[in-house]
Design a protein around this motif. Structure first.
Motif, mmCIF file in Angstrom:
data_model
loop_
_atom_site.group_PDB
_atom_site.id
_atom_site.type_symbol
_atom_site.label_atom_id
_atom_site.label_comp_id
_atom_site.label_asym_id
_atom_site.label_seq_id
_atom_site.Cartn_x
_atom_site.Cartn_y
_atom_site.Cartn_z
ATOM 1 N N PHE A 1 5.942 -1.605 12.729
ATOM 2 C CA PHE A 1 6.622 0.008 11.651
ATOM 3 C C PHE A 1 7.754 -0.241 12.277
ATOM 4 C CE2 PHE A 1 7.442 4.653 12.461
ATOM 5 C CZ PHE A 1 7.283 4.745 10.657
ATOM 6 N N PHE B 1 5.193 -0.213 7.128
ATOM 7 C CA PHE B 1 4.251 -0.961 8.351
ATOM 8 C C PHE B 1 4.090 -2.310 7.453
ATOM 9 C CE2 PHE B 1 2.783 2.990 8.993
ATOM 10 C CZ PHE B 1 2.606 3.582 9.712
ATOM 11 N N PHE C 1 8.650 8.220 6.122
ATOM 12 C CA PHE C 1 7.646 8.184 6.830
ATOM 13 C C PHE C 1 8.607 6.428 6.935
ATOM 14 C CE2 PHE C 1 4.136 7.060 9.921
ATOM 15 C CZ PHE C 1 4.600 8.461 10.390
ATOM 16 N N LEU D 1 1.114 -1.544 -0.181
ATOM 17 C CA LEU D 1 -0.084 0.011 0.155
ATOM 18 C C LEU D 1 0.964 1.199 -0.164
ATOM 19 C CD1 LEU D 1 -2.715 1.644 0.183
ATOM 20 C CD2 LEU D 1 -2.788 1.592 2.274
ATOM 21 N N ARG E 1 5.062 13.662 10.997
ATOM 22 C CA ARG E 1 5.934 13.454 11.360
ATOM 23 C C ARG E 1 6.835 14.691 11.725
ATOM 24 N NH1 ARG E 1 8.018 12.187 6.548
ATOM 25 N NH2 ARG E 1 6.897 14.342 5.498
ATOM 26 N N GLN F 1 15.084 13.570 11.614
ATOM 27 C CA GLN F 1 14.576 14.568 12.404
ATOM 28 C C GLN F 1 14.410 14.264 13.673
ATOM 29 O OE1 GLN F 1 10.979 15.937 9.435
ATOM 30 N NE2 GLN F 1 11.963 14.894 8.065
ATOM 31 N N VAL F 2 13.925 12.766 13.979
ATOM 32 C CA VAL F 2 13.437 12.902 14.943
ATOM 33 C C VAL F 2 14.976 12.855 16.328
ATOM 34 C CG1 VAL F 2 12.989 11.022 16.989
ATOM 35 C CG2 VAL F 2 11.064 11.643 15.133
ATOM 36 N N ASN F 3 15.917 12.199 15.560
ATOM 37 C CA ASN F 3 17.051 12.599 16.072
ATOM 38 C C ASN F 3 18.075 14.207 16.210
ATOM 39 O OD1 ASN F 3 19.309 10.362 17.873
ATOM 40 N ND2 ASN F 3 20.647 10.871 16.139
ATOM 41 N N MET G 1 -4.525 1.885 5.767
ATOM 42 C CA MET G 1 -4.179 1.130 6.089
ATOM 43 C C MET G 1 -4.740 -0.674 7.184
ATOM 44 S SD MET G 1 -1.771 5.022 7.277
ATOM 45 C CE MET G 1 -0.542 3.646 7.489
ATOM 46 N N ALA H 1 9.349 15.124 15.159
ATOM 47 C CA ALA H 1 10.246 15.940 15.300
ATOM 48 C C ALA H 1 10.634 16.232 16.309
ATOM 49 C CB ALA H 1 10.552 15.991 13.567
ATOM 50 N N ARG I 1 1.896 -4.539 2.636
ATOM 51 C CA ARG I 1 2.492 -4.337 3.519
ATOM 52 C C ARG I 1 2.251 -2.505 3.180
ATOM 53 N NH1 ARG I 1 7.912 -4.981 4.409
ATOM 54 N NH2 ARG I 1 9.034 -3.256 3.931
ATOM 55 N N ILE I 2 2.487 -2.116 4.158
ATOM 56 C CA ILE I 2 2.580 -0.415 3.544
ATOM 57 C C ILE I 2 3.800 0.266 3.482
ATOM 58 C CG2 ILE I 2 1.292 1.715 4.715
ATOM 59 C CD1 ILE I 2 -0.428 0.108 6.050
ATOM 60 N N GLU I 3 3.946 0.697 2.361
ATOM 61 C CA GLU I 3 5.578 1.323 2.824
ATOM 62 C C GLU I 3 5.597 2.940 1.845
ATOM 63 O OE1 GLU I 3 8.309 -0.430 0.047
ATOM 64 O OE2 GLU I 3 8.031 -2.479 0.646
ATOM 65 N N ILE I 4 4.940 4.018 2.909
ATOM 66 C CA ILE I 4 5.639 5.123 2.566
ATOM 67 C C ILE I 4 6.677 6.330 2.551
ATOM 68 C CG2 ILE I 4 4.367 7.546 3.497
ATOM 69 C CD1 ILE I 4 2.089 4.963 3.226
ATOM 70 N N ARG I 5 7.416 6.780 1.433
ATOM 71 C CA ARG I 5 8.551 6.913 1.945
ATOM 72 C C ARG I 5 8.826 8.026 2.631
ATOM 73 N NH1 ARG I 5 9.171 8.979 -3.796
ATOM 74 N NH2 ARG I 5 7.884 7.053 -3.767
ATOM 75 N N LEU J 1 12.354 10.076 8.507
ATOM 76 C CA LEU J 1 11.444 10.361 10.372
ATOM 77 C C LEU J 1 12.441 10.286 11.108
ATOM 78 C CD1 LEU J 1 9.110 10.623 11.836
ATOM 79 C CD2 LEU J 1 8.938 8.316 11.765
ATOM 80 N N PRO K 1 10.433 3.409 10.907
ATOM 81 C CA PRO K 1 10.388 4.572 10.934
ATOM 82 C C PRO K 1 11.766 4.800 9.524
ATOM 83 C CG PRO K 1 11.284 4.395 12.833
ATOM 84 C CD PRO K 1 11.314 2.750 12.442
ATOM 85 N N ARG L 1 17.786 9.196 19.709
ATOM 86 C CA ARG L 1 16.425 9.629 19.613
ATOM 87 C C ARG L 1 15.785 8.696 18.752
ATOM 88 N NH1 ARG L 1 13.727 15.061 21.130
ATOM 89 N NH2 ARG L 1 14.644 14.118 23.165
#
Lengths: 101, 98
Positions: B80, B51, B48, A4, A36, B89-91, B33, A40, B42-46, B86, B82, A78
């Motif tokens: 999931f 899953f 992001f 998907l 996202r 950005q999180v790090n 989803m 973030a 599967r789910i593939e979100i570039r 993602l 990441p 993180r």
């Protein structure tokens, strides 16, 4: 079986809601974009029924380069973890597996 | 951020749509989803993440109260992973001391 993707999700919004193709594509984009950017900025995301995206701070720990065997510390970081919600867990649990076609 | 806060934020970005439409859009996307994962897709979100399902072998568990053994069937659980954007950005948010 394929995966998907955002394109198929937009297609569904076009079919179900009658959003035009442009609006549908923008909506799917901004959905993932909002999740996202929230993560973030170190804020948890809770989508009831689907699941929670949590953040965890990990301390530095010793690691090894698997090729050379050399010791390399894994830096503090993180990370995002996903905890599926009950509804999603229940639906997925009943999947019987790929089986024999 | 909860689902209703997400709906509010999306409604602000999509002023041409009513809040009701945005609400339905979010429900439709999450249902889509869920439907994909529960049929083994599967789910593939570039940018992001993706899953997928992880297999859990059958095992004998125990009722923690009675100590009685319970046979648990094999099952699948959602997982999931990441994506690079993602993750980075999180790090980065930690490095910036937030």
């Amino acid at each position: 079986m394929g995966s998907l993707t955002k394109a198929e999700m937009a297609e569904r919004l076009f079919e179900v809601l009658g959003l035009n193709k442009r609006e549908a594509k923008d909506m799917v984009e901004s959905f993932f974009d909002e999740v996202r950017s929230c993560l973030a900025s170190n804020e948890q995301v809770k989508l009831s029924g689907f699941g929670n995206f949590d953040l965890r701070d990990k301390r530095q720990r010793p690691g090894r380069n698997p090729k050379t065997g050399e010791e390399v510390p894994i830096s503090a970081r993180r990370v995002v973890t996903f905890r599926p919600g009950q509804k999603l867990k229940d639906k997925v649990e009943t999947y019987a597996g790929p089986g024999e076609e | 951020m909860t689902k209703s806060e997400l709906i509010e934020r999306l409604a602000m970005r999509h002023e041409d749509l009513s809040v009701k439409d945005v609400e339905l859009a979010v429900k439709t996307m999450l249902d889509h989803m869920t439907e994909a994962l529960s049929s083994g897709e599967r789910i593939e979100i570039r940018g992001f993440g993706s899953f997928s399902l992880h297999y859990r072998a059958p095992r004998v568990g125990r009722n923690p109260k009675t100590g009685q053994a319970v046979e648990l069937d094999a099952k699948y659980v959602p997982h999931f992973k990441p994506g690079k954007d993602l993750r980075e950005q999180v790090n980065d948010s930690m490095k910036q001391g937030r």
